[in-house]
Design a protein around this motif. Sequence first.
Motif, PDB file in Angstrom:
ATOM      1  N   LEU A 325      84.633  44.075  -0.888  1.00 44.59           N
ATOM      2  CA  LEU A 325      85.964  43.644  -1.313  1.00 44.59           C
ATOM      3  C   LEU A 325      85.911  42.236  -1.898  1.00 44.59           C
ATOM      4  N   THR A 326      85.207  41.349  -1.193  1.00 43.20           N
ATOM      5  CA  THR A 326      85.102  39.949  -1.634  1.00 43.20           C
ATOM      6  C   THR A 326      84.341  39.864  -2.955  1.00 43.20           C
ATOM      7  N   ALA A 327      83.226  40.565  -3.009  1.00 43.50           N
ATOM      8  CA  ALA A 327      82.407  40.529  -4.226  1.00 43.50           C
ATOM      9  C   ALA A 327      83.196  41.059  -5.419  1.00 43.50           C
ATOM     10  N   ARG A 328      83.998  42.084  -5.173  1.00 40.61           N
ATOM     11  CA  ARG A 328      84.790  42.636  -6.291  1.00 40.61           C
ATOM     12  C   ARG A 328      85.851  41.643  -6.769  1.00 40.61           C
ATOM     13  N   ALA A 329      86.447  40.916  -5.837  1.00 41.28           N
ATOM     14  CA  ALA A 329      87.454  39.921  -6.227  1.00 41.28           C
ATOM     15  C   ALA A 329      86.817  38.857  -7.121  1.00 41.28           C
ATOM     16  N   ILE A 330      85.623  38.399  -6.707  1.00 43.57           N
ATOM     17  CA  ILE A 330      84.928  37.364  -7.486  1.00 43.57           C
ATOM     18  C   ILE A 330      84.452  37.940  -8.818  1.00 43.57           C
ATOM     19  N   ASN A 347      80.937  28.884 -11.028  1.00 36.86           N
ATOM     20  CA  ASN A 347      79.896  28.536 -10.054  1.00 36.86           C
ATOM     21  C   ASN A 347      80.192  29.152  -8.687  1.00 36.86           C
ATOM     22  N   ILE A 348      79.265  29.988  -8.231  1.00 35.47           N
ATOM     23  CA  ILE A 348      79.447  30.634  -6.934  1.00 35.47           C
ATOM     24  C   ILE A 348      78.423  30.045  -5.967  1.00 35.47           C
ATOM     25  N   HIS A 349      78.913  29.335  -4.978  1.00 32.62           N
ATOM     26  CA  HIS A 349      78.017  28.642  -4.036  1.00 32.62           C
ATOM     27  C   HIS A 349      77.825  29.457  -2.766  1.00 32.62           C
ATOM     28  N   LEU A 350      76.561  29.656  -2.426  1.00 28.80           N
ATOM     29  CA  LEU A 350      76.212  30.411  -1.218  1.00 28.80           C
ATOM     30  C   LEU A 350      75.225  29.596  -0.397  1.00 28.80           C
ATOM     31  N   PRO A 351      75.313  29.644   0.916  1.00 26.93           N
ATOM     32  CA  PRO A 351      74.251  29.003   1.707  1.00 26.93           C
ATOM     33  C   PRO A 351      72.953  29.803   1.562  1.00 26.93           C
ATOM     34  N   ARG A 474      85.271  17.049  -8.688  1.00 24.76           N
ATOM     35  CA  ARG A 474      85.689  15.661  -8.901  1.00 24.76           C
ATOM     36  C   ARG A 474      85.098  15.102 -10.199  1.00 24.76           C
ATOM     37  N   ASP A 475      83.812  15.347 -10.417  1.00 22.71           N
ATOM     38  CA  ASP A 475      83.131  14.716 -11.561  1.00 22.71           C
ATOM     39  C   ASP A 475      83.329  15.469 -12.871  1.00 22.71           C
ATOM     40  N   CYS A 476      83.393  16.795 -12.782  1.00 25.69           N
ATOM     41  CA  CYS A 476      83.374  17.591 -14.016  1.00 25.69           C
ATOM     42  C   CYS A 476      84.654  18.402 -14.196  1.00 25.69           C
ATOM     43  N   GLY A 477      85.563  18.328 -13.228  1.00 23.93           N
ATOM     44  CA  GLY A 477      86.833  19.019 -13.378  1.00 23.93           C
ATOM     45  C   GLY A 477      86.864  20.392 -12.744  1.00 23.93           C
ATOM     46  N   ALA A 478      88.040  20.830 -12.372  1.00 19.87           N
ATOM     47  CA  ALA A 478      88.239  22.174 -11.820  1.00 19.87           C
ATOM     48  C   ALA A 478      89.703  22.512 -11.972  1.00 19.87           C
ATOM     49  N   ILE A 479      89.970  23.695 -12.481  1.00 25.53           N
ATOM     50  CA  ILE A 479      91.367  24.139 -12.553  1.00 25.53           C
ATOM     51  C   ILE A 479      91.669  25.062 -11.384  1.00 25.53           C
ATOM     52  N   THR A 480      90.672  25.870 -10.993  1.00 22.64           N
ATOM     53  CA  THR A 480      90.837  26.653  -9.765  1.00 22.64           C
ATOM     54  C   THR A 480      89.604  26.500  -8.890  1.00 22.64           C
ATOM     55  N   ALA A 481      89.751  26.851  -7.636  1.00 23.43           N
ATOM     56  CA  ALA A 481      88.628  26.859  -6.706  1.00 23.43           C
ATOM     57  C   ALA A 481      88.946  27.887  -5.624  1.00 23.43           C
ATOM     58  N   HIS A 482      87.915  28.513  -5.135  1.00 28.80           N
ATOM     59  CA  HIS A 482      88.107  29.565  -4.132  1.00 28.80           C
ATOM     60  C   HIS A 482      87.177  29.361  -2.960  1.00 28.80           C
ATOM     61  N   MET A 512      93.483  41.395  -5.676  1.00 29.18           N
ATOM     62  CA  MET A 512      94.373  40.916  -6.750  1.00 29.18           C
ATOM     63  C   MET A 512      93.505  40.148  -7.731  1.00 29.18           C
ATOM     64  N   PRO A 513      93.912  40.000  -8.970  1.00 33.31           N
ATOM     65  CA  PRO A 513      93.109  39.207  -9.906  1.00 33.31           C
ATOM     66  C   PRO A 513      93.174  37.737  -9.471  1.00 33.31           C
ATOM     67  N   ILE A 514      92.054  37.210  -9.042  1.00 31.36           N
ATOM     68  CA  ILE A 514      92.097  35.863  -8.459  1.00 31.36           C
ATOM     69  C   ILE A 514      92.313  34.790  -9.520  1.00 31.36           C
ATOM     70  N   ASN A 515      92.178  35.153 -10.796  1.00 29.81           N
ATOM     71  CA  ASN A 515      92.461  34.202 -11.876  1.00 29.81           C
ATOM     72  C   ASN A 515      93.951  33.935 -12.042  1.00 29.81           C
ATOM     73  N   PHE A 516      94.761  34.764 -11.443  1.00 32.05           N
ATOM     74  CA  PHE A 516      96.183  34.745 -11.719  1.00 32.05           C
ATOM     75  C   PHE A 516      96.844  33.448 -11.249  1.00 32.05           C
ATOM     76  N   ALA A 517      97.498  32.740 -12.159  1.00 32.71           N
ATOM     77  CA  ALA A 517      98.290  31.556 -11.806  1.00 32.71           C
ATOM     78  C   ALA A 517      99.743  31.908 -12.041  1.00 32.71           C
ATOM     79  N   ALA A 518     100.545  31.785 -11.004  1.00 31.49           N
ATOM     80  CA  ALA A 518     101.914  32.283 -11.045  1.00 31.49           C
ATOM     81  C   ALA A 518     102.892  31.200 -11.467  1.00 31.49           C
ATOM     82  N   ALA A 519     103.596  31.452 -12.557  1.00 25.68           N
ATOM     83  CA  ALA A 519     104.684  30.553 -12.958  1.00 25.68           C
ATOM     84  C   ALA A 519     105.699  30.468 -11.826  1.00 25.68           C
TER      85      ALA A 519
END
Lengths: 556, 556
Positions: A325-330, A347-351, A474-482, A512-519
């Motif tokens: 489920l998680t992988a499909r959302a990403i 960028n997908i960060h994993l330990p 912080r250094d390069c910008g981000a509009i969304t983060a998960h 849900m489409p995780i890109n979605f930004a709701a007005a």
Amino acid sequence: MTDWFEQHNDLLTKALDACARRYSWSGWPESPSTRIHGPDKPAAGKARFESLLNRDFPLEQPGEVARVGEEVSPYTGEALGIRYPQMDPAPLFEAIARARPAWALATPRQRVGVCLEILQRCGDQLFENAHATMHTSGQSYVMAFAGSGANALDRGLEALAYAHKAMADVPATAHWERQFGADGAASLDKRYRLVPRGVGVIICCATFPLWNTYPALCASLATGNPVVLKAHPAATLPVAMVVQVCREVLAEAGFDPNLVSLAADTREQPATLSLVQHPDTAIIDFTGSPSFGTWLERNCPGKQVYTETAGCNSVVLESCQDLQLTARAIAQSLCQASAQMCTSVQNIHLPAQGIKVAGKQVPLEQVQQALCEAVDFWLEDGRRAATLCGTLFDPQVQANIDRYRELAQGRLLRDSAPYQHPEYPAARTATPLIIAATRAYRDWYRQEVFGPVSFVISNDSPQDCLDDATGNARDCGAITAHVYSVDDDFVERAVEAYHQAGASVAVNLSAMPINFAAAYSDYHVTGLNPAGNACLTDLAFVASRFRIVQSKFMRS
Amino acid sequence: MTDWFEQHNDLLTKALDACARRYSWSGWPESPSTRIHGPDKPAAGKARFESLLNRDFPLEQPGEVARVGEEVSPYTGEALGIRYPQMDPAPLFEAIARARPAWALATPRQRVGVCLEILQRCGDQLFENAHATMHTSGQSYVMAFAGSGANALDRGLEALAYAHKAMADVPATAHWERQFGADGAASLDKRYRLVPRGVGVIICCATFPLWNTYPALCASLATGNPVVLKAHPAATLPVAMVVQVCREVLAEAGFDPNLVSLAADTREQPATLSLVQHPDTAIIDFTGSPSFGTWLERNCPGKQVYTETAGCNSVVLESCQDLQLTARAIAQSLCQASAQMCTSVQNIHLPAQGIKVAGKQVPLEQVQQALCEAVDFWLEDGRRAATLCGTLFDPQVQANIDRYRELAQGRLLRDSAPYQHPEYPAARTATPLIIAATRAYRDWYRQEVFGPVSFVISNDSPQDCLDDATGNARDCGAITAHVYSVDDDFVERAVEAYHQAGASVAVNLSAMPINFAAAYSDYHVTGLNPAGNACLTDLAFVASRFRIVQSKFMRS
């Protein structure tokens, strides 16, 4: 003359309430289905789009010096052949200067009414706009209808609601009375007038031409500022259609249509600088590259500059309940609009030691594989792939993919390839390229790589994932983060770390489409990191677009 | 721990209502009379002021490198001998950085409560502040008590009310729910957090040290930003006393007192640049010269800059009902605080053919004479002269007068001279210098001449008066403007012309101090001409001092 403010008052009232309480609401339909609209509207929209091809776009603006048009459909590879006005700024700005006074003196109510009618009429051309957006920005039909239709119109209405609120905060008149000393009782009638700043120039982007355009247009126009829309040469048609509506509505309301104009240009001869540096230009709304956005922020003193640019949006995957489920959302984010959205994950960060899934340790490789399989899941069905991915708006996006394939030899988790579009055999398509990275390769991922290129970064630990991701925000910008985690403490730390980096964050989004930004609900762009300095929409987005002058009169 | 927000809620509510309806209201007493306050409070205030002289001002701040103090009383000519901390920015900003996070995380309600308590306690030291302002800025005791006391505190409360309103516009949480496709129902809990911009540096001026300081302090501090107050070397004490209160209140509330600090400097070694250019500084509030204000506006990219500078405030006298009454209203402005106020009139425009008074033509010379007589009227009585004029805060102001006396030889309508102060024989005083000018001498009056120097300018016609005055407002700035006319058409044209020049205007004001700008009612400074870019107070003054980050959580 119809009182548009009155006529659309319900819409405005609803938008104001949605902004205040930030629930889910939309003023327009998201689905182009004929089950909702019947068969005629969709067909008429398509016909109108086709009727615009291979001719001069119907706009008559003072100062036109030539016609230009460089649009090529990413679906057919054919030029649209539409020619738009290339403008000489001098006569254009003179015409605008003549149009300004009457609009400045119109009441906020009149101006908000005009903007509401503009949005309504743009809502009536969602089908032609969907085709226009498809064949310029390369979005799929469904995405173009919703994302560049309802969702973008909602953002415009949201900005209009804020502009209305900010203007309504200033009363038109007041009575003021007090005693000075023993005898003098002063009794003053006061009038407050809102004064627009000057001309607003909107620099629209190629991949979502209207998403920032509607809000900037409504914010500037409602507060009395004329607007010049500088469309991207690759995606001019959706903007031109909005300009046409604006000019029509303004003229019907008895105002000069030159209050809204289109400035088309070519890649070779960009018009942007001559527009933003014109002395009459007081407001600049920009969507595009971080480098030019930063340049504008730093080099236009005395002008209001609002930017939305880009960053390297991240996922930190620490643990989850259901890996598929998680992988499909990403993975959906990696596919959607071929990752040409400002909210696409890169960028997908994993330990490095892997993650806990439902309490059981799962090694890194298995998570990487789940992500790749999830991408394949979305692409399995040809129609679904096409609806989700659309096309690459520009050959340059394919070049980005090719460059990273070359660069990351031996580190590919998933290669990119064209997918077969079911309707358009010539469509420029590409599936996600996924690269395995570590901090040693940080130069690759500490910037926006535009298009379907992503990095699965193995960090030393969950904390290192967070440090890397939030440092990059912080250094390069981000509009969304998960963040994905079942550990409440980790979630809390992650939210805090992203906030400290000036980024907003979403937790455990799936199904849900995780890109979605709701007005009306999501404050889009924080303005606290390099991905832009302005937010859609808050009071700060509108409050400085006008000033206040007052007159006071002693009662005799 | 007292809930200050709750405790002072009436005050805030009243201020919000006054801002919305803009009637006359004040939260503090304007008169220092013992009839209101009894004999003890005034005496205690004076005693406290005297106890501060000739010693180190009690402030302990990290990063202090030396003590400096250059204040000299314009009343006695003697040094106050108070020594203030000169700061090393590096350790000061480090200490501020440690103080920031807790303040940023405090709720808006907590922060507004702290600011309300600060204003209340500053209201408790109005008497000592009046003495401090007298002996630094040179204001009279009555003016120092009211203008730098109640009137300034009101402006602070007004800014706080706007900050509260802007922050209250962002809800803390929301629930958002919608359907995506057939199966996926997304249900999200959202949290919105206000994030302060960074350190706010306030550059205070010498002649009204608190008028802009309270609003800037409240606007920045309430929205979560630490504040450094850079006092003017000639008028540090009033600012230091506010800083002391802030640090006390912050500490009592459990916050780090370093959230508010004083940076004292000397004329020889100004601290301003090192403070405003520090990378942590995100907000700059400036009151002072137009040249440095403009420099700040243009050379601090990425920082929020709010300026109030100066211009050449004008009167256009076209006609009136009662010449003596009108002349006295204008003359009061020429005298008040020795014309060292940002609202002081400098340029008085008259048509060369004279004006209609109660329907009868009165020649130019007679109007000029009436103005000079009106000045003499205000100065007749020694005590009234002292209360109205105060002193010249700096020898440079006398030098301005001397320079213009020299320059305008043969064109003096009224010469300036010291007046005898009834209590302070050594007081540095000067009565108004009035110069007869025409457009040929425009270089003299198309700039602020600081102090009691004014110009009676004879223009070709009433329209030429307007053209000259409004052109100067547009090109050289204006904070106030006045029109006197019994002709409704002329008034209408005049109001329109000033508004077109980006200036506010007052019509036919008399029997009150025309310099008076009312908190909660007058939008002070338009931001549309060179006299400043910011307004006290509107939403734009506060809305950009914070940003918004959000987190959203999928309900499981």
